[in-house]
Each structure stands twice: as structure tokens, then as C-alpha cells.
Scaffold this motif. Structure first.
Motif, PDB file in Angstrom:
ATOM      1  N   PRO A 109       5.260  -0.344   8.236  1.00  0.00           N
ATOM      2  CA  PRO A 109       3.846  -0.684   8.058  1.00  0.00           C
ATOM      3  C   PRO A 109       3.519  -1.189   6.655  1.00  0.00           C
ATOM      4  N   VAL A 110       2.609  -2.155   6.615  1.00  0.00           N
ATOM      5  CA  VAL A 110       2.175  -2.773   5.362  1.00  0.00           C
ATOM      6  C   VAL A 110       0.691  -2.471   5.139  1.00  0.00           C
ATOM      7  N   ILE A 111       0.382  -1.964   3.950  1.00  0.00           N
ATOM      8  CA  ILE A 111      -0.998  -1.676   3.568  1.00  0.00           C
ATOM      9  C   ILE A 111      -1.341  -2.547   2.371  1.00  0.00           C
ATOM     10  N   THR A 112      -2.451  -3.246   2.419  1.00  0.00           N
ATOM     11  CA  THR A 112      -2.854  -4.118   1.329  1.00  0.00           C
ATOM     12  C   THR A 112      -3.930  -3.445   0.481  1.00  0.00           C
ATOM     13  N   LYS A 113      -3.672  -3.362  -0.826  1.00  0.00           N
ATOM     14  CA  LYS A 113      -4.619  -2.706  -1.737  1.00  0.00           C
ATOM     15  C   LYS A 113      -5.606  -3.725  -2.286  1.00  0.00           C
ATOM     16  N   LEU A 114      -6.886  -3.439  -2.108  1.00  0.00           N
ATOM     17  CA  LEU A 114      -7.923  -4.399  -2.454  1.00  0.00           C
ATOM     18  C   LEU A 114      -8.608  -4.081  -3.772  1.00  0.00           C
ATOM     19  N   SER A 115      -9.007  -5.138  -4.466  1.00  0.00           N
ATOM     20  CA  SER A 115      -9.688  -5.025  -5.752  1.00  0.00           C
ATOM     21  C   SER A 115     -11.200  -5.044  -5.564  1.00  0.00           C
ATOM     22  N   PRO A 116     -11.921  -4.228  -6.345  1.00  0.00           N
ATOM     23  CA  PRO A 116     -13.384  -4.306  -6.321  1.00  0.00           C
ATOM     24  C   PRO A 116     -13.905  -5.428  -7.208  1.00  0.00           C
ATOM     25  N   ASN A 117     -13.007  -6.068  -7.970  1.00  0.00           N
ATOM     26  CA  ASN A 117     -13.409  -7.085  -8.936  1.00  0.00           C
ATOM     27  C   ASN A 117     -13.542  -8.455  -8.279  1.00  0.00           C
ATOM     28  N   VAL A 118     -14.314  -8.483  -7.190  1.00  0.00           N
ATOM     29  CA  VAL A 118     -14.523  -9.708  -6.424  1.00  0.00           C
ATOM     30  C   VAL A 118     -15.991  -9.790  -6.015  1.00  0.00           C
ATOM     31  N   THR A 119     -16.408 -10.977  -5.582  1.00  0.00           N
ATOM     32  CA  THR A 119     -17.794 -11.145  -5.143  1.00  0.00           C
ATOM     33  C   THR A 119     -18.044 -10.407  -3.841  1.00  0.00           C
ATOM     34  N   ASP A 120     -17.120 -10.539  -2.877  1.00  0.00           N
ATOM     35  CA  ASP A 120     -17.259  -9.882  -1.579  1.00  0.00           C
ATOM     36  C   ASP A 120     -15.893  -9.392  -1.124  1.00  0.00           C
ATOM     37  N   ILE A 121     -15.679  -8.097  -1.176  1.00  0.00           N
ATOM     38  CA  ILE A 121     -14.377  -7.515  -0.849  1.00  0.00           C
ATOM     39  C   ILE A 121     -14.012  -7.738   0.611  1.00  0.00           C
ATOM     40  N   ARG A 122     -15.023  -7.957   1.452  1.00  0.00           N
ATOM     41  CA  ARG A 122     -14.750  -8.174   2.880  1.00  0.00           C
ATOM     42  C   ARG A 122     -13.972  -9.464   3.124  1.00  0.00           C
ATOM     43  N   GLU A 123     -14.179 -10.463   2.294  1.00  0.00           N
ATOM     44  CA  GLU A 123     -13.441 -11.719   2.455  1.00  0.00           C
ATOM     45  C   GLU A 123     -11.944 -11.503   2.267  1.00  0.00           C
ATOM     46  N   ILE A 124     -11.582 -10.719   1.260  1.00  0.00           N
ATOM     47  CA  ILE A 124     -10.166 -10.443   1.008  1.00  0.00           C
ATOM     48  C   ILE A 124      -9.598  -9.576   2.126  1.00  0.00           C
ATOM     49  N   ALA A 125     -10.391  -8.623   2.610  1.00  0.00           N
ATOM     50  CA  ALA A 125      -9.947  -7.764   3.701  1.00  0.00           C
ATOM     51  C   ALA A 125      -9.666  -8.577   4.966  1.00  0.00           C
ATOM     52  N   LEU A 126     -10.548  -9.503   5.273  1.00  0.00           N
ATOM     53  CA  LEU A 126     -10.359 -10.349   6.452  1.00  0.00           C
ATOM     54  C   LEU A 126      -9.126 -11.236   6.299  1.00  0.00           C
ATOM     55  N   SER A 127      -8.901 -11.736   5.092  1.00  0.00           N
ATOM     56  CA  SER A 127      -7.730 -12.571   4.829  1.00  0.00           C
ATOM     57  C   SER A 127      -6.453 -11.769   5.022  1.00  0.00           C
ATOM     58  N   ALA A 128      -6.449 -10.532   4.531  1.00  0.00           N
ATOM     59  CA  ALA A 128      -5.275  -9.667   4.686  1.00  0.00           C
ATOM     60  C   ALA A 128      -5.021  -9.343   6.151  1.00  0.00           C
ATOM     61  N   LYS A 129      -6.097  -9.142   6.906  1.00  0.00           N
ATOM     62  CA  LYS A 129      -5.922  -8.872   8.338  1.00  0.00           C
ATOM     63  C   LYS A 129      -5.315 -10.072   9.055  1.00  0.00           C
ATOM     64  N   GLU A 130      -5.818 -11.251   8.752  1.00  0.00           N
ATOM     65  CA  GLU A 130      -5.282 -12.476   9.361  1.00  0.00           C
ATOM     66  C   GLU A 130      -3.805 -12.656   9.023  1.00  0.00           C
ATOM     67  N   ALA A 131      -3.402 -12.185   7.853  1.00  0.00           N
ATOM     68  CA  ALA A 131      -2.009 -12.308   7.418  1.00  0.00           C
ATOM     69  C   ALA A 131      -1.112 -11.262   8.064  1.00  0.00           C
ATOM     70  N   GLY A 132      -1.711 -10.288   8.749  1.00  0.00           N
ATOM     71  CA  GLY A 132      -0.909  -9.328   9.500  1.00  0.00           C
ATOM     72  C   GLY A 132      -0.777  -7.943   8.907  1.00  0.00           C
ATOM     73  N   THR A 133      -1.563  -7.623   7.881  1.00  0.00           N
ATOM     74  CA  THR A 133      -1.457  -6.277   7.304  1.00  0.00           C
ATOM     75  C   THR A 133      -1.801  -5.222   8.344  1.00  0.00           C
ATOM     76  N   ASP A 134      -1.161  -4.071   8.246  1.00  0.00           N
ATOM     77  CA  ASP A 134      -1.392  -2.978   9.202  1.00  0.00           C
ATOM     78  C   ASP A 134      -2.533  -2.074   8.770  1.00  0.00           C
ATOM     79  N   GLY A 135      -2.851  -2.092   7.470  1.00  0.00           N
ATOM     80  CA  GLY A 135      -3.907  -1.248   6.957  1.00  0.00           C
ATOM     81  C   GLY A 135      -4.353  -1.744   5.602  1.00  0.00           C
ATOM     82  N   LEU A 136      -5.392  -1.106   5.075  1.00  0.00           N
ATOM     83  CA  LEU A 136      -5.937  -1.477   3.776  1.00  0.00           C
ATOM     84  C   LEU A 136      -6.083  -0.231   2.912  1.00  0.00           C
ATOM     85  N   SER A 137      -5.994  -0.400   1.600  1.00  0.00           N
ATOM     86  CA  SER A 137      -6.324   0.697   0.692  1.00  0.00           C
ATOM     87  C   SER A 137      -7.312   0.162  -0.330  1.00  0.00           C
ATOM     88  N   LEU A 138      -8.332   0.941  -0.614  1.00  0.00           N
ATOM     89  CA  LEU A 138      -9.380   0.535  -1.529  1.00  0.00           C
ATOM     90  C   LEU A 138     -10.174   1.746  -2.003  1.00  0.00           C
TER      91      LEU A 138
END
Length: 306
Positions: free
Chosen positions: A161-190
Motif C-alpha cells: 500500500p502507498v500513502i501520500t503525505k499532503l502539505s497544508p502549504n497550498v491554496t486548496d489541499i483537496r486538489e492535491i488529494a484528488l491528483s494523488a487518488k487519480e495516480a492510484g494512491t491507497d491512502g492519504l496522510s495529512l
């Protein structure tokens, strides 16, 4: 009895509490006070392809309600980790998640391939948002296109399993989360740390050797809770919530916002037994509320409104 077991992105955990990378070493450093096998998992110190010396000192600065760090990913490199450190963790029966960082997409891919082939690592956490590493780091985690490229490369080369760690230093963290999901990540950490700085008013110089660093600790918890709340409703992926957990109630708050599991970071420096106390506190909270399984807490705050 409360069922404290959770399934996080395919990783079976005996309870929903783990450690934020870089705050718990490789697990055994805390062994005199915390048995790492009692935790749901241990997210070990950030690992890179080659050994890193890290940033020049000063590396840590205490702030109001938190801490600034600018370690710079000092670590002995992935080969040393696999040969010298991982066997000890495996022998003890620790559920291991490895945080990986690279300067290029190819480095991330190679790290994923090496670590997933060991059969002793349960998951990979991709650090695409380290705020105090000059190359790679922050650029990957703040751009949806770059995030997609890195995550998809890791997913392609990983057998775990792959978990992508997201940064709060962005305009909208949801955009990065959606991009990571499209790329196939299994989970997110934030969230990862918030970019910050401190200046010595006597010398007039920045207090950190690297000038800027990452702010963590209680001061960032409201930012983390809001980010988890937003991402949990925008992306159907399990979340590891972190950022300012020092008390069990902080962890419950993040689970109510949508986190499946939580990670204690700076709280380990304040109280070395924080992880164990958080586990006990979550369990007692569930008992008092008549909650049979800890998983019932996930996203309860916003699910009640739907």
C-alpha cells in the motif's frame, strides 16, 4: 470491550495510533518507554536513496504552541535501513510504514521497488511535501501535475500500500488529494508541517540554520482538523490524520473529522508515552460513548449532517 482494530489502506492495525515520521526515530529509540509493538504501526524516519547529512544547525526551535524543525531528512540511506535496521523491527513484530523522499521521480520509484521487495514493510508513505529540503520536496507536493507523476511512479513500482503525505502549504489541499487518488494512491496522510520561521531579535538572524522550517505541535491542530474535514468529504480514501496531537481528545477530534488512523508527532517530544496514552484515551472514550468499534468514529461529525 471496544474493537480497536482498523484496516488502513490495506494495512491491518491493532489500533488506530501510529507515529509521525521523524518524531519516533526508527521505533527502537523509544523502546525504554514505549513498546513499538503496542502501536498500530510505526512510521519510521524519512528515508532517501542515498545517505543524507541533513541541514546545518540550528535544526530545532521551540515556538509558542509548537516547534520549528529543519532537520533536512538526515538518514543513513535505504540500503542501510534495509540491511541494518529493518531486520530488528521485523524480529520484534513491528508493523512498519516507511516514509520515503526523493529529489526526482526516478528516486521515488527506486525506493518503492527496494522497500516493497523486502516483505517486511507494510506500507510506504510518500513525502512529497517536505518544506525544508531545497531540491524536490515542496515542489512535488504543491503542484497537482507533479504530485500525480510522483505518486503514479511509486504505485507502479510498489507491491504494498502507498500513502501520500499532503502539505497544508497550498491554496486548496483537496486538489492535491484528488491528483494523488487519480495516480492510484491507497491512502492519504495529512497534514505535513506548516512552513514557518523565527528570528532572533538580538542577533537579527534567523534562528534556524536553514532559515525556514516546518511548524508542528498544538498550534497547527486546527489547520489539520480543517484539512482532514475537507479532504475526507472530497476524496474517498482512508486518511492518516496528524498535526498537533498531544492528548487523546486531539486524536478523537481528527477521527470525527474523517481520519481512519492518527499519528502522534511533536507530542512524542513533550511526552514520550503520548502514543500509549492516546490509545488508552480513545478506547475509554468509545467505552463511555457506547461505541463498539473505533471505526464508527471515522467522519462521524460530518456524516451526522447527511
Amino acid at each position: 470491550m471496544v474493537n480497536m482494530a482498523v484496516d488502513f489502506a490495506g494495512i491491518k492495525m491493532k489500533n488506530p495510533v501510529t507515529t509521525a515520521s521523524g518524531t519516533f526515530g526508527f521505533g527502537f529509540e523509544y523502546a525504554p518507554v514505549v513498546d513499538p509493538t503496542e502501536l498500530g504501526a510505526v512510521v519510521v524516519k524519512g528515508t532517501t536513496l542515498k545517505p543524507r547529512q541533513g541541514n546545518p544547525g540550528v535544526r530545532l526551535v521551540e515556538t509558542s504552541g509548537g516547534m520549528l524543525n529543519s532537520i533536512g531528512l538526515q538518514n543513513p540511506g535505504v540500503d542501510y535501513f534495509i540491511d541494518q535496521i529493518l531486520p530488528t523491527l521485523k524480529d520484534k513484530g513491528v508493523t512498519v510504514i516507511v516514509n520515503i523522499s526523493g529529489s526526482t521521480t526516478d528516486e521515488y520509484a527506486e525506493l518503492a521497488e527496494k522497500l516493497s521487495q523486502t516483505k517486511a514493510v507494510s506500507g510506504l508513505e510518500i513525502n512529497i511535501s517536505c518544506p525544508n529540503v531545497k531540491e524536490g520536496g515542496i515542489a512535488f507536493g504543491t503542484d497537482p501535475e507533479q504530485s500525480y507523476k510522483v505518486v503514479s511512479a511509486v504505485v507502479k513500482h510498489s507491491q504494498i500500500p502507498v500513502i501520500t503525505k499532503l502539505s497544508p502549504n497550498v491554496t486548496d489541499i483537496r486538489e492535491i488529494a484528488l491528483s494523488a487518488k487519480e495516480a492510484g494512491t491507497d491512502g492519504l496522510s495529512l497534514i505535513n508541517t506548516v512552513t514557518g520561521m523565527a528570528i532572533d531579535i538580538n542577533s537579527c538572524d534567523p534562528k534556524l540554520g536553514n532559515k525556514i522550517g516546518g511548524l508542528s505541535g498544538p498550534a497547527v491542530k486546527p489547520i489539520a482538523v480543517k484539512a482532514i474535514w475537507d479532504v475526507a468529504q472530497a476524496v474517498d480514501l482512508p486518511i492518516m490524520g496528524m498535526g498537533g496531537i498531544v492528548h487523546w481528545s486531539d486524536a478523537v477530534e481528527m477521527m470525527l473529522a474523517g481520519a481512519t488512523v492518527v499519528a502522534v508527532g511533536t507530542g512524542n517530544f513533550i511526552n514520550p508515552k503520548a502514543t500509549l496514552e492516546v490509545i488508552e484515551g480513545i478506547e475509554k472514550y468509545c467505552q463511555d460513548k457506547g461505541v463498539a468499534s473505533v471505526s464508527e468514529l471515522i467522519g462521524l461529525s460530518w456524516r451526522r449532517d447527511k
